[in-house]
Design a protein around this motif. Structure first.
Motif, PDB file in Angstrom:
ATOM      1  N   VAL A  50       0.844  -1.191   0.000  1.00 51.44           N
ATOM      2  CA  VAL A  50       0.000   0.000   0.000  1.00 51.44           C
ATOM      3  C   VAL A  50       0.880   1.242   0.000  1.00 51.44           C
ATOM      4  CG1 VAL A  50      -1.953  -1.065   1.188  1.00 51.44           C
ATOM      5  CG2 VAL A  50      -0.169   0.027   2.527  1.00 51.44           C
ATOM      6  N   ASP A  51       0.336   2.316  -0.555  1.00 52.02           N
ATOM      7  CA  ASP A  51       1.000   3.615  -0.459  1.00 52.02           C
ATOM      8  C   ASP A  51       0.487   4.281   0.806  1.00 52.02           C
ATOM      9  OD1 ASP A  51       2.379   3.362  -2.852  1.00 52.02           O
ATOM     10  OD2 ASP A  51       0.661   4.098  -4.000  1.00 52.02           O
ATOM     11  N   THR A  52       1.396   4.609   1.699  1.00 53.47           N
ATOM     12  CA  THR A  52       0.992   5.176   2.979  1.00 53.47           C
ATOM     13  C   THR A  52       2.062   6.129   3.483  1.00 53.47           C
ATOM     14  OG1 THR A  52       0.294   4.651   5.234  1.00 53.47           O
ATOM     15  CG2 THR A  52       1.917   3.200   4.260  1.00 53.47           C
ATOM     16  N   ARG A  53       1.663   7.011   4.367  1.00 55.04           N
ATOM     17  CA  ARG A  53       2.626   7.912   5.018  1.00 55.04           C
ATOM     18  C   ARG A  53       3.332   7.200   6.159  1.00 55.04           C
ATOM     19  NH1 ARG A  53      -1.686  12.116   6.612  1.00 55.04           N
ATOM     20  NH2 ARG A  53      -0.997  11.156   8.523  1.00 55.04           N
ATOM     21  N   GLN A  54       2.801   6.070   6.562  1.00 52.02           N
ATOM     22  CA  GLN A  54       3.357   5.340   7.695  1.00 52.02           C
ATOM     23  C   GLN A  54       4.777   4.869   7.391  1.00 52.02           C
ATOM     24  OE1 GLN A  54       1.711   5.222  10.508  1.00 52.02           O
ATOM     25  NE2 GLN A  54      -0.177   6.032   9.666  1.00 52.02           N
ATOM     26  N   THR A  55       5.617   4.878   8.404  1.00 54.19           N
ATOM     27  CA  THR A  55       6.984   4.396   8.232  1.00 54.19           C
ATOM     28  C   THR A  55       7.260   3.164   9.085  1.00 54.19           C
ATOM     29  OG1 THR A  55       7.776   5.907   9.962  1.00 54.19           O
ATOM     30  CG2 THR A  55       7.870   6.692   7.678  1.00 54.19           C
ATOM     31  N   LYS A  56       6.434   2.933  10.081  1.00 58.69           N
ATOM     32  CA  LYS A  56       6.641   1.792  10.958  1.00 58.69           C
ATOM     33  C   LYS A  56       6.070   0.534  10.301  1.00 58.69           C
ATOM     34  CE  LYS A  56       6.534   4.581  15.100  1.00 58.69           C
ATOM     35  NZ  LYS A  56       5.872   4.848  16.369  1.00 58.69           N
ATOM     36  N   PRO A  57       6.828  -0.557  10.304  1.00 60.32           N
ATOM     37  CA  PRO A  57       6.380  -1.784   9.645  1.00 60.32           C
ATOM     38  C   PRO A  57       5.034  -2.311  10.159  1.00 60.32           C
ATOM     39  CG  PRO A  57       8.702  -1.930  10.139  1.00 60.32           C
ATOM     40  CD  PRO A  57       8.196  -0.685  10.795  1.00 60.32           C
ATOM     41  N   LEU A  58       4.781  -2.229  11.443  1.00 62.59           N
ATOM     42  CA  LEU A  58       3.513  -2.712  11.978  1.00 62.59           C
ATOM     43  C   LEU A  58       2.347  -1.852  11.496  1.00 62.59           C
ATOM     44  CD1 LEU A  58       2.054  -4.790  13.665  1.00 62.59           C
ATOM     45  CD2 LEU A  58       2.427  -3.347  15.665  1.00 62.59           C
ATOM     46  N   SER A  59       2.540  -0.552  11.451  1.00 59.68           N
ATOM     47  CA  SER A  59       1.487   0.339  10.948  1.00 59.68           C
ATOM     48  C   SER A  59       1.195   0.065   9.476  1.00 59.68           C
ATOM     49  CB  SER A  59       1.898   1.796  11.128  1.00 59.68           C
ATOM     50  OG  SER A  59       2.042   2.101  12.495  1.00 59.68           O
ATOM     51  N   ILE A  60       2.236  -0.219   8.711  1.00 58.71           N
ATOM     52  CA  ILE A  60       2.059  -0.560   7.292  1.00 58.71           C
ATOM     53  C   ILE A  60       1.286  -1.869   7.168  1.00 58.71           C
ATOM     54  CG2 ILE A  60       3.248  -1.199   5.162  1.00 58.71           C
ATOM     55  CD1 ILE A  60       5.533   0.711   6.120  1.00 58.71           C
ATOM     56  N   ALA A  61       1.637  -2.859   7.987  1.00 60.10           N
ATOM     57  CA  ALA A  61       0.953  -4.156   7.946  1.00 60.10           C
ATOM     58  C   ALA A  61      -0.525  -4.019   8.304  1.00 60.10           C
ATOM     59  CB  ALA A  61       1.641  -5.142   8.898  1.00 60.10           C
ATOM     60  N   ILE A  62      -0.832  -3.192   9.276  1.00 62.58           N
ATOM     61  CA  ILE A  62      -2.228  -2.966   9.660  1.00 62.58           C
ATOM     62  C   ILE A  62      -2.983  -2.309   8.515  1.00 62.58           C
ATOM     63  CG2 ILE A  62      -3.731  -1.611  11.183  1.00 62.58           C
ATOM     64  CD1 ILE A  62      -1.628  -2.145  13.405  1.00 62.58           C
ATOM     65  N   GLU A  63      -2.363  -1.354   7.860  1.00 56.88           N
ATOM     66  CA  GLU A  63      -3.005  -0.678   6.727  1.00 56.88           C
ATOM     67  C   GLU A  63      -3.223  -1.656   5.566  1.00 56.88           C
ATOM     68  OE1 GLU A  63      -5.033   2.191   4.861  1.00 56.88           O
ATOM     69  OE2 GLU A  63      -4.286   2.276   6.912  1.00 56.88           O
ATOM     70  N   GLU A  64      -2.262  -2.534   5.329  1.00 55.83           N
ATOM     71  CA  GLU A  64      -2.419  -3.551   4.281  1.00 55.83           C
ATOM     72  C   GLU A  64      -3.602  -4.464   4.586  1.00 55.83           C
ATOM     73  OE1 GLU A  64       2.187  -4.097   2.739  1.00 55.83           O
ATOM     74  OE2 GLU A  64       1.348  -5.564   4.107  1.00 55.83           O
ATOM     75  N   LEU A  65      -3.726  -4.866   5.827  1.00 55.13           N
ATOM     76  CA  LEU A  65      -4.850  -5.725   6.224  1.00 55.13           C
ATOM     77  C   LEU A  65      -6.166  -4.974   6.096  1.00 55.13           C
ATOM     78  CD1 LEU A  65      -5.645  -8.495   7.303  1.00 55.13           C
ATOM     79  CD2 LEU A  65      -5.389  -7.589   9.606  1.00 55.13           C
ATOM     80  N   ASN A  66      -6.190  -3.731   6.506  1.00 53.87           N
ATOM     81  CA  ASN A  66      -7.405  -2.931   6.440  1.00 53.87           C
ATOM     82  C   ASN A  66      -7.863  -2.702   4.998  1.00 53.87           C
ATOM     83  OD1 ASN A  66      -9.510  -1.372   7.652  1.00 53.87           O
ATOM     84  ND2 ASN A  66      -8.413   0.472   7.037  1.00 53.87           N
ATOM     85  N   GLN A  67      -6.918  -2.590   4.068  1.00 50.92           N
ATOM     86  CA  GLN A  67      -7.256  -2.399   2.662  1.00 50.92           C
ATOM     87  C   GLN A  67      -7.404  -3.729   1.916  1.00 50.92           C
ATOM     88  OE1 GLN A  67      -4.804   0.421   0.561  1.00 50.92           O
ATOM     89  NE2 GLN A  67      -4.823   1.871   2.254  1.00 50.92           N
ATOM     90  N   ALA A  68      -7.376  -4.835   2.648  1.00 46.38           N
ATOM     91  CA  ALA A  68      -7.535  -6.183   2.083  1.00 46.38           C
ATOM     92  C   ALA A  68      -6.462  -6.509   1.052  1.00 46.38           C
ATOM     93  CB  ALA A  68      -8.929  -6.369   1.514  1.00 46.38           C
ATOM     94  N   LYS A  69      -5.264  -5.997   1.249  1.00 44.77           N
ATOM     95  CA  LYS A  69      -4.144  -6.313   0.361  1.00 44.77           C
ATOM     96  C   LYS A  69      -3.470  -7.616   0.782  1.00 44.77           C
ATOM     97  CE  LYS A  69      -4.418  -2.556  -2.081  1.00 44.77           C
ATOM     98  NZ  LYS A  69      -4.675  -2.514  -3.502  1.00 44.77           N
ATOM     99  N   ILE A  70      -3.670  -8.002   2.034  1.00 47.87           N
ATOM    100  CA  ILE A  70      -3.180  -9.288   2.518  1.00 47.87           C
ATOM    101  C   ILE A  70      -4.363 -10.062   3.080  1.00 47.87           C
ATOM    102  CG2 ILE A  70      -0.818  -8.529   2.974  1.00 47.87           C
ATOM    103  CD1 ILE A  70      -1.530  -8.277   5.923  1.00 47.87           C
ATOM    104  N   LYS A  71      -4.257 -11.359   3.055  1.00 49.49           N
ATOM    105  CA  LYS A  71      -5.331 -12.226   3.538  1.00 49.49           C
ATOM    106  C   LYS A  71      -4.803 -13.100   4.668  1.00 49.49           C
ATOM    107  CE  LYS A  71      -8.342 -11.211   0.289  1.00 49.49           C
ATOM    108  NZ  LYS A  71      -9.460 -10.383   0.559  1.00 49.49           N
ATOM    109  N   ILE A  72      -5.652 -13.387   5.622  1.00 46.51           N
ATOM    110  CA  ILE A  72      -5.339 -14.326   6.690  1.00 46.51           C
ATOM    111  C   ILE A  72      -6.011 -15.636   6.310  1.00 46.51           C
ATOM    112  CG2 ILE A  72      -5.626 -14.888   9.124  1.00 46.51           C
ATOM    113  CD1 ILE A  72      -5.724 -11.893   9.695  1.00 46.51           C
ATOM    114  N   THR A  73      -5.241 -16.705   6.336  1.00 46.63           N
ATOM    115  CA  THR A  73      -5.793 -18.013   6.007  1.00 46.63           C
ATOM    116  C   THR A  73      -5.643 -18.951   7.188  1.00 46.63           C
ATOM    117  OG1 THR A  73      -3.672 -18.734   5.069  1.00 46.63           O
ATOM    118  CG2 THR A  73      -5.264 -17.761   3.553  1.00 46.63           C
TER     119      THR A  73
END
Length: 76
Positions: A50-73
């Motif tokens: 995702v394109d984000t202003r966030q720089t922290k890896p955990l914040s980026i991961a949360i944004e990816e999950l929120n935008q459904a760019k990653i899936k939990i299986t």
């Protein structure tokens, strides 16, 4: 406060579950484990999805999950 909330993230993850099926995620623990795993991947050099202003890896991961760019299986 964490934005989005755990309940919002759980709704995103379980969005594709059909009526009568078991949800993919039913606890906060699952959300925490999935985002932590993705954050470690980002730290290891993988590009954010995702394109984000966030720089922290955990914040980026949360944004990816929120935008459904990653899936939990389910792991079996």
């Amino acid at each position: 406060m964490l934005h989005p909330s755990y309940t919002d993230l759980m709704k995103v993850v379980n969005n594709d579950v059909e009526q009568g099926e078991a949800p993919v995620v039913n606890s906060r623990y699952s959300i925490v484990m999935a985002t932590a795993k993705r954050a470690r991947q980002i730290i290891g050099g993988e590009e954010p999805l995702v394109d984000t202003r966030q720089t922290k890896p955990l914040s980026i991961a949360i944004e990816e999950l929120n935008q459904a760019k990653i899936k939990i299986t389910h792991e079996e």
